[in-house]
Design an enzyme around this catalytic site. Structure first.
Site, short mmCIF file in Angstrom:
data_model
loop_
_atom_site.label_atom_id
_atom_site.label_comp_id
_atom_site.label_asym_id
_atom_site.label_seq_id
_atom_site.Cartn_x
_atom_site.Cartn_y
_atom_site.Cartn_z
N GLY A 1 -38.57 -6.29 -17.00
CA GLY A 1 -37.91 -5.15 -16.29
C GLY A 1 -37.04 -4.24 -17.18
O GLY A 1 -36.97 -3.14 -17.46
N HIS A 2 -36.08 -5.08 -17.62
CA HIS A 2 -34.95 -4.66 -18.55
C HIS A 2 -35.91 -4.25 -20.06
O HIS A 2 -35.54 -2.83 -20.51
CB HIS A 2 -34.06 -5.55 -19.32
CG HIS A 2 -33.13 -6.07 -18.29
ND1 HIS A 2 -33.27 -7.51 -17.84
CD2 HIS A 2 -32.46 -5.86 -17.46
CE1 HIS A 2 -32.62 -7.86 -16.93
NE2 HIS A 2 -31.70 -6.80 -16.70
P1 AMP Z 1 -28.87 -6.14 -14.54
O1 AMP Z 1 -29.12 -6.44 -15.91
O2 AMP Z 1 -29.66 -6.45 -13.44
O3 AMP Z 1 -27.67 -5.35 -14.25
O4 AMP Z 1 -29.97 -4.57 -14.77
C1 AMP Z 1 -29.69 -3.84 -15.91
C2 AMP Z 1 -30.84 -2.53 -15.74
O5 AMP Z 1 -32.20 -2.90 -15.66
C3 AMP Z 1 -30.36 -1.77 -14.39
O6 AMP Z 1 -30.72 -0.28 -14.48
C4 AMP Z 1 -31.55 -2.29 -13.54
O7 AMP Z 1 -31.86 -1.41 -12.53
C5 AMP Z 1 -32.79 -2.63 -14.41
N1 AMP Z 1 -33.65 -3.33 -13.97
C6 AMP Z 1 -33.54 -4.74 -13.32
N2 AMP Z 1 -34.58 -5.32 -12.89
C7 AMP Z 1 -35.53 -4.30 -13.25
C8 AMP Z 1 -37.33 -4.23 -12.88
N3 AMP Z 1 -37.53 -5.27 -12.18
N4 AMP Z 1 -37.65 -2.96 -13.21
C9 AMP Z 1 -37.10 -2.11 -13.81
N5 AMP Z 1 -35.87 -1.91 -14.01
C10 AMP Z 1 -34.94 -3.07 -13.91
#
Ligand code: AMP
Length: 282
Positions: free
Chosen positions: A32-33
């Site tokens: 996702g990231h």
């Molecule tokens: P985090 O590390 O969880 O703070 O996420 C960092 C970024 O990655 C944020 O903008 C999240 O929305 C995005 N993100 C996390 N999981 C996913 C996913 N499964 N698909 C798309 N973007 C994601």
């Protein structure tokens, strides 16, 4: 790839002109990231990601101490994704002692996750404002997975005239539908299987929407029929306007259907956007 640990190093790295794209993360990176990274690399002259587990967005009984930290693997993933730099600051670097100013994200932060996690979005808005000040990006990418976070940052960028375009990217899912999340690491194999009820519920409601159903309570009930399953403790299922995030009480032509649930030790969130495209949001 440059690994930047201080504000001074990052400011110096940023000095040259060119279009800079930024992806803030808390690390424990997954596909996702990486979808955000790919867009940042593609749509800029230099792409930079941050890895920072931000203490101010965690409540006192949340998982800040236990949040997965995998810096070496994360940096290797960012390097192969083609990032020009990674900003990996300490807490003191982002929050210098004595510097206590915070950002109030306003009413967009009140419902949904904001209601479930008091203070969470003030922490998110504050850290992203601070990171934007340090990195000075032209454009920043955020995931739909955290839809309210995307709207909080878009609203802040506009209200404070930050000069950063904030772009939403679709949720990346496992082949079976589970939304990818760093917190999925908390799930046992059995819990992971049970967690599939969440995306199944959202997809069932999306099918109803595609068949013409517009009543918010019917959509929410469709989600609940699947997601209210053994081993899944639903916190909320809600239909909201995707722009204002106010709760929908009447049929609407666009909707955000979102939920939060506890499965084992993990608190999971997921959503589907109906009747509009992410690219219509800014
Ligand atoms: P985090 O590390 O969880 O703070 O996420 C960092 C970024 O990655 C944020 O903008 C999240 O929305 C995005 N993100 C996390 N999981 C996913 C996913 N499964 N698909 C798309 N973007 C994601």
């Amino acid at each position: 790839m440059r690994v930047l640990r201080t504000v001074a190093q990052t400011r110096a790295w940023r000095a040259p002109s060119g279009r800079v794209a930024f992806v803030p993360t808390m690390g424990a990176l997954h596909a996702g990231h990486l979808s955000l990274m790919a867009r940042a690399v593609r749509e800029s002259d230099a792409a930079i990601a941050s890895i920072f587990v931000n203490p101010t967005q965690f409540g006192p009984n949340e998982d800040f101490a236990k949040y997965p930290r995998r810096e070496a693997e994360d940096l290797a993933m960012l390097e192969s994704a083609g990032l020009a730099a990674a900003f990996v600051p300490s807490v003191e670097e982002v929050y210098p002692p004595g510097d206590a100013a915070t950002v109030d994200p306003g009413p967009i932060a009140a419902p949904l996750e904001g209601a479930a996690r008091p203070g969470h979005f003030a922490g998110v808005a504050t850290v992203v404002k601070r990171l934007f000040d340090i990195v000075r990006p032209d454009v920043a990418f955020f995931g739909q997975k955290d839809f309210q976070q995307l709207r909080v940052i878009q609203t802040m960028a506009r209200a404070l005239d930050l000069g950063v375009r904030v772009i939403g990217c679709p949720t990346v899912r496992e082949a079976d539908g589970l939304a990818m999340s760093s917190r999925n690491a908390y799930l046992s194999p059995d819990e992971r299987r049970r967690a599939l009820a969440l995306s199944r519920g959202l997809f069932a409601a999306r099918d109803l929407w595609d068949g013409g159903t517009r009543e918010p309570d019917r959509l929410v009930s469709a989600v609940r029929r699947h997601a209210d399953a053994p081993g899944v403790a639903l916190e909320y299922v809600s239909a909201n306007d995707p722009i204002s995030l106010s709760e929908l009480r009447r049929p609407a032509e666009r909707a955000l259907l979102s939920l939060a649930a506890r499965v084992g030790k993990a608190r999971l969130i997921d959503n589907v956007l109906l009747g509009m495209d992410l690219s219509e949001l800014s």
